[in-house]
Enzyme design. Sequence first.
Site, short mmCIF file in Angstrom:
data_model
loop_
_atom_site.label_atom_id
_atom_site.label_comp_id
_atom_site.label_asym_id
_atom_site.label_seq_id
_atom_site.Cartn_x
_atom_site.Cartn_y
_atom_site.Cartn_z
N HIS A 22 8.86 0.63 3.39
CA HIS A 22 9.22 1.92 3.07
C HIS A 22 10.41 2.04 1.96
O HIS A 22 11.30 1.08 1.97
CB HIS A 22 9.63 2.91 4.29
CG HIS A 22 9.62 4.41 4.22
ND1 HIS A 22 10.63 5.02 3.52
CD2 HIS A 22 8.77 5.25 4.38
CE1 HIS A 22 10.42 6.28 3.61
NE2 HIS A 22 9.16 6.48 3.88
N GLU B 207 2.84 5.57 9.12
CA GLU B 207 1.32 5.30 8.97
C GLU B 207 0.67 4.60 9.98
O GLU B 207 -0.56 4.65 10.45
CB GLU B 207 0.79 5.10 7.42
CG GLU B 207 1.65 5.70 6.49
CD GLU B 207 0.96 7.28 6.30
OE1 GLU B 207 0.71 7.70 7.41
OE2 GLU B 207 0.62 7.59 5.34
N1 ACO Z 1 3.19 -5.60 2.58
C1 ACO Z 1 3.44 -6.43 1.94
N2 ACO Z 1 4.35 -6.59 1.04
C2 ACO Z 1 5.08 -5.62 0.65
C3 ACO Z 1 4.78 -4.51 1.38
C4 ACO Z 1 3.86 -4.48 2.50
N3 ACO Z 1 3.39 -3.38 3.25
N4 ACO Z 1 5.74 -3.28 1.23
C5 ACO Z 1 6.33 -3.97 0.11
N5 ACO Z 1 6.22 -5.38 -0.06
C6 ACO Z 1 6.67 -6.26 -1.05
C7 ACO Z 1 6.27 -6.08 -2.38
O1 ACO Z 1 4.96 -6.73 -2.72
C8 ACO Z 1 7.27 -6.48 -3.21
O2 ACO Z 1 7.25 -7.84 -3.40
P1 ACO Z 1 7.74 -8.54 -4.65
O3 ACO Z 1 9.08 -8.37 -4.77
O4 ACO Z 1 7.47 -9.98 -4.37
O5 ACO Z 1 6.91 -7.90 -5.66
C9 ACO Z 1 8.59 -5.96 -2.20
O6 ACO Z 1 8.11 -5.95 -1.04
C10 ACO Z 1 9.38 -4.89 -2.52
O7 ACO Z 1 8.21 -3.90 -2.87
P2 ACO Z 1 8.50 -2.50 -3.41
O8 ACO Z 1 6.96 -1.81 -3.96
O9 ACO Z 1 9.33 -2.48 -4.75
O10 ACO Z 1 8.94 -1.39 -2.61
P3 ACO Z 1 8.97 -0.09 -2.64
O11 ACO Z 1 10.08 0.45 -1.98
O12 ACO Z 1 8.64 0.42 -3.85
O13 ACO Z 1 7.62 0.43 -1.50
C11 ACO Z 1 6.01 1.31 -0.43
C12 ACO Z 1 7.46 1.18 -0.66
C13 ACO Z 1 5.13 1.79 -1.39
C14 ACO Z 1 5.87 1.93 1.06
C15 ACO Z 1 5.64 -0.37 -0.04
O14 ACO Z 1 6.30 -0.79 1.05
C16 ACO Z 1 4.15 -0.41 0.18
O15 ACO Z 1 3.40 -0.47 -0.35
N6 ACO Z 1 3.69 -0.39 1.64
C17 ACO Z 1 2.34 -0.10 1.98
C18 ACO Z 1 1.84 1.19 1.84
C19 ACO Z 1 2.26 2.05 2.90
O16 ACO Z 1 2.27 1.89 4.23
N7 ACO Z 1 2.49 3.35 2.39
C20 ACO Z 1 3.13 4.57 3.34
C21 ACO Z 1 4.45 4.68 2.99
S1 ACO Z 1 5.02 5.73 4.33
C22 ACO Z 1 4.68 7.31 3.71
O17 ACO Z 1 4.63 7.57 2.41
C23 ACO Z 1 4.33 8.49 4.54
#
Ligand code: ACO
Length: 410
Positions: free
Chosen positions: A286, A344
């Site tokens: 998140h 989620e």
């Molecule tokens: N699984 C695996 N790796 C992840 C995940 C995940 N769910 N989430 C983040 N990471 C990793 C990224 O790949 C990234 O790695 P890197 O630095 O090696 O490239 C690192 O963690 C940071 O990720 P960011 O995208 O910068 O984190 P951000 O804060 O932008 O992302 C997000 C938040 C979009 C929710 C992300 O965690 C994600 O994609 N989760 C999966 C989708 C999801 O469940 N979305 C629902 C969110 S809740 C809502 O909106 C109601």
Amino acid sequence: MSSVTVIYRSPFETAICSSDAAINIDNPRYPPQIRGMPEDLEGVVATSTRLSHVDGEAGRLTIAGYALEDLAPYASFEEVAYLLLHGRLPEPAERVRFTQDLAGRRALSRLVLEVLHEAAATQARPIDALRMAAALLSLGREESPGDDAMTAIASFPTIVGAYWRALNGQEPVPVRSDLPHAAHYLHQVFGAEPSTERARALATYLNTVCDHGLNASTFAARVIVSTRSDLISAITGAVGALKGPLHGGAPGPALDMVFEIGTPERAESVIRAKLDRGERLMGFGHRIYRVRDPRADVLARAAERFYASGGDQRLYDLAQQVEATALRLLRERKPERRLETNVEFYTALLLHGLGFPSELFTPTFAVGRVLGWSAHCLEQLRDGRLIRPQSAYIGPTGLHYDRGPARPAV
Ligand code: ACO
């Protein structure tokens, strides 16, 4: 190396970083990191609100003063709607009037129903059909933002229900105004009056997701209405922002992962393979929370109660094992990034238990979140200014455009 001062001012906050020399933030030649501004607005306070507060470090969500876990599992959706739209819980008489007003706005116009039928003929995704129908809610009427808010909140369940039935070759269910909001939504989708337990579980879900600070879709709505555009336009844009898989589109894939895993012993190998392929695990991570999303706790408890009273207990147990394995492997892979369960994961489990197909997970999220969008739009219209940030130009300058002798002027 000389140090610099970066001054970033928002209407609500001024942050000053260290320095010898000030940088004019209007100077386009400075890239965003030098100007102290993260490209994706992470950590930036862009507005103030009385609606909800997300404490990402402590894992707490406050809805207009109430802790989520004290409110969501016990209040009716109507009470929470009144709270967000009016800033306090209703007195009994106010609650009755508000409930009647909302229930009286459930029916859809003939045009909306026709558009839903046309959309069903092309097999449009339910969230796209909802976006199209949402845009039509203002057709042929001039209403105040408050009326638009009530109409949108009341209509979303009817739109989703009518569309799902049209997609499956069924007639829409006649609107009932005697059912509470959550029960009415279940009735619209499934065509039968739900049990008290099912209606309670759905009300808990809708209350849990109704608002969440300045999330992407809410921000989109506030930006649109900040131009003094109308509330229905803002809500239509917000549906578009919600449907992306990084925002509201995650629960379907989260449930798919649980089904793909199938048995607890396969959890480790399937999840490892996903991470090896560079896939994100849906339902985890998140932007704000660095601990477990408090909404996941509320929904996990609701799902546990629901599955224990007649659902597929084996699926609930499997999901818990998948969650534990996912968290362990995420910690192993990304020790520097705290990735925890988000709302989620248990949304998927609860809505599946209630009988919703995964195509309706995101539209059901919208049925809850339209309340937050509406309340934010009203707040923005009341208190806010035009939201208009700047971009840092990092492209080339000084290029010469050669008109060429033979090119006619257009
Ligand atoms: N699984 C695996 N790796 C992840 C995940 C995940 N769910 N989430 C983040 N990471 C990793 C990224 O790949 C990234 O790695 P890197 O630095 O090696 O490239 C690192 O963690 C940071 O990720 P960011 O995208 O910068 O984190 P951000 O804060 O932008 O992302 C997000 C938040 C979009 C929710 C992300 O965690 C994600 O994609 N989760 C999966 C989708 C999801 O469940 N979305 C629902 C969110 S809740 C809502 O909106 C109601």
